[in-house]
Design an enzyme around this catalytic site. Sequence first.
Site, PDB file in Angstrom:
ATOM      1  CB  SER B  53     -32.648  23.727  30.557  1.00 41.50           C
ATOM      2  OG  SER B  53     -32.090  24.992  30.817  1.00 41.50           O
ATOM      3  CD  GLU B  54     -28.471  23.922  34.869  1.00 44.13           C
ATOM      4  OE1 GLU B  54     -28.908  23.805  33.694  1.00 44.13           O
ATOM      5  OE2 GLU B  54     -27.288  24.183  35.132  1.00 44.13           O
ATOM      6  CG  ASN B  55     -34.309  27.436  32.568  1.00 44.16           C
ATOM      7  OD1 ASN B  55     -33.745  26.420  32.177  1.00 44.16           O
ATOM      8  ND2 ASN B  55     -34.821  28.317  31.729  1.00 44.16           N
TER       9      ASN B  55
END
Lengths: 230, 230, 223, 223
Positions: B53-55
Amino acid sequence: MSATETIARLSRRQVAWRAAQDILDGWYVNLGIGLPTLAANFVPADREVVFHSENGLLGVGPYPKPGEENPDLINATKEFVTLLPGASVFKHSDSFTIIRGGHLDLAMLGAFEVSKDGDLANWTTEDLRFPPGVGGAMDLAVGAKRIWILMEHTTRKGESKIRNACGYPLTAAGVVTRIYTDLAVIDVTPDGLLVRDMAEGLTPDALQALTEAPLSFAADVKVLTAPAVE
Amino acid sequence: MSATETIARLSRRQVAWRAAQDILDGWYVNLGIGLPTLAANFVPADREVVFHSENGLLGVGPYPKPGEENPDLINATKEFVTLLPGASVFKHSDSFTIIRGGHLDLAMLGAFEVSKDGDLANWTTEDLRFPPGVGGAMDLAVGAKRIWILMEHTTRKGESKIRNACGYPLTAAGVVTRIYTDLAVIDVTPDGLLVRDMAEGLTPDALQALTEAPLSFAADVKVLTAPAVE
Amino acid sequence: MIDKRIPTLEEAVAGIEDGSTILAAGFGAAGVPTQLIHALLDQGARDLTVVSNNAGSGRDGLAALIAAGRVKRIVCSYPRTSGSVVFEEFYARGEIELELVPQGTMSERMRCAAAGLGGFYSPVSVGTKLAEGKEVREIDGRIYVLEMPLQGDVALIHAAKADRWGNLTYTLSSRNFAPDMAMAARLTIVQTEEMVELGDLDPDHIVTPGIFVDRLVHVGKNA
Amino acid sequence: MIDKRIPTLEEAVAGIEDGSTILAAGFGAAGVPTQLIHALLDQGARDLTVVSNNAGSGRDGLAALIAAGRVKRIVCSYPRTSGSVVFEEFYARGEIELELVPQGTMSERMRCAAAGLGGFYSPVSVGTKLAEGKEVREIDGRIYVLEMPLQGDVALIHAAKADRWGNLTYTLSSRNFAPDMAMAARLTIVQTEEMVELGDLDPDHIVTPGIFVDRLVHVGKNA
């Protein structure tokens, strides 16, 4: 007894002591190999100073007692060290983000030569018998907010290490902000070199005679002194 | 009953199921918002896949049970998630080192349009009523080893989303490697678009009629099928 | 003695100047320094540039700062979310500028500033509208655009635990932009859920070393 | 199932090709992957380029690899240490090439490769011999040199703990170059003191996520 013998030259450890008195409470500081490393011992006890090590440490403490060395805990000089409460560990690229990004208040480094413009030569004497090494010298020189140099005022042959221009290859140009030697404390200012402290027994002319670069003198030049330190 | 009504079009969830069958054991995968996110539910149980996940997460697991949401644990779509054993957390710039640096095996993304050369348009339709947003779309598009697009084959108006050239602003040029639609699975190859799977009830000519870009067909084109999935 | 603890939120944000660039951490609702943003609202600085992944949601936090007309410009990757009504109103009326940046380029530009670098070549956005006006260069057969450092005047950070030296840890996805932003600002202000004694944090587990932190205020868990 | 564990050191280094660029972690004696380097010595690959902060010490590890004539070129910041006798002999005889890189530039160039960037502008070494031949550029009134990514074919890493996904932690200053090198190589091979169960490592404490690790071999504590 010649004139030079009356000069109250500081010992190497006294130069480190003198420089350490100017490290302020709360500063983040990197100490170069050799003379600068000694300064850690002489920071006044009421000041909390955080020492950085290039290999990825903040909060480096004193050397461990014999037998308490931890092989996973060394400084950039490859000496066993300890960590103080509040210390942190980070990877190498983060350590040099700290250095290059201007986050250190001070790097105290040794030098072969410093020029009147604050140019620094401290990484190679071009001795072709040995391979050159640079380590973190160039990173520290351009990165820290202040670059203070600790060195002998002259070479063993008596030549000035504070020069109009560096003869040895540069580490970085125009970065040195202060010089501590066995004879003087000198600020590198936009108007040139300004002597703040001078060893007892020296006159301005006598110090200038030992210094290639032109010096000016603060109105209130102080006597360069340090206690007998071990 | 018209000809199109006999085409065994996949549902959105079935497209996600179909694409999920091609995710291999051990892959590191980023799933875009919407249709691609559904694919996580349909990876065959004997394959261990690590979702990114990008975060700043690797090892994202299923949604939490109601009442077990952790406000400190959300995915890039801002949904509450869980972590699997083996998950790790890292800062944003490290998360995009993973993306941009080619470390993900696959990014599964949605698209407005894909061109015959694998150009991708999935970030803005230039609807001037709303501010544009790009998120991590451009980073993923140039970074992952494989870019698979999941989308409807045609717009609601029946226009082909697989085009000779994208009409909408590009996200990245020449990056898409495979397209999953409700009608077909198509590889983007150096020689153009190659149909691998085709929905039952379609002929090559019928699929080409629904597709602006020229198609070629694998010697062993398979029937595009998926079980009824919820 | 190094003690970065500040008693109140008001003192924590004192001195932030008009026209400042504010790096506001958080991704979704995780890791958002809501109390510090509200303190900034009370503090009064205007004409702010805000760097944040999103442009606020609902009526609190960043949305409240925008609603008060205090944000001149926002640098972000994804301004439009389900609740970004305030930003959308201001944007539609032309009352806020938007610099849209690919998400990874945002944090990399902040890291670039933090690391004292002058810029970097990125493959992201090449050939797109977001690369317009940027220098393009081919290196080793691949095309890149030149991206410039993004330095903050102030970073606002939410941490899980902190000690008086400013060493920080974060919980799970609340980490997100915080470590990059903490490094990239001249003044880094942190709100923390928990304040611990010096030495309580394992040196191997500290994520943001205190050197990057200037002010620290304890806000408790339900921050 | 993801299981990066490899039973033996021999299998862990299998397939390393002649002419490879090897990123060898460690700073001083801390975090040096000594067993993997000895396994590489046995494995036989030649004409290696080794990237390492130092050029080996004594007669073991990297020094042994150099002594066996297997290292064509070394990229390092400080080749000369108290025990670097083997390197010095080879250097004096012109039997090894040296690319001297400022220490921070070394890890930053590896991170640059890891992050998919094409290069970066650094203020370090400007106006010095180490900047000769490099592109120079003024940005915002400061002079920078362009530095290029440094990608490895293989990274050799020493970790404290690892799980079967390849998630890693390190102990204190043994971390040093390992996280940067693990990210920057096509094939990352790790020797670990301890192998733990999946889930035993706290996600917030993992330093190198498993995505950067390819092979893992358990060597025990007195590695």
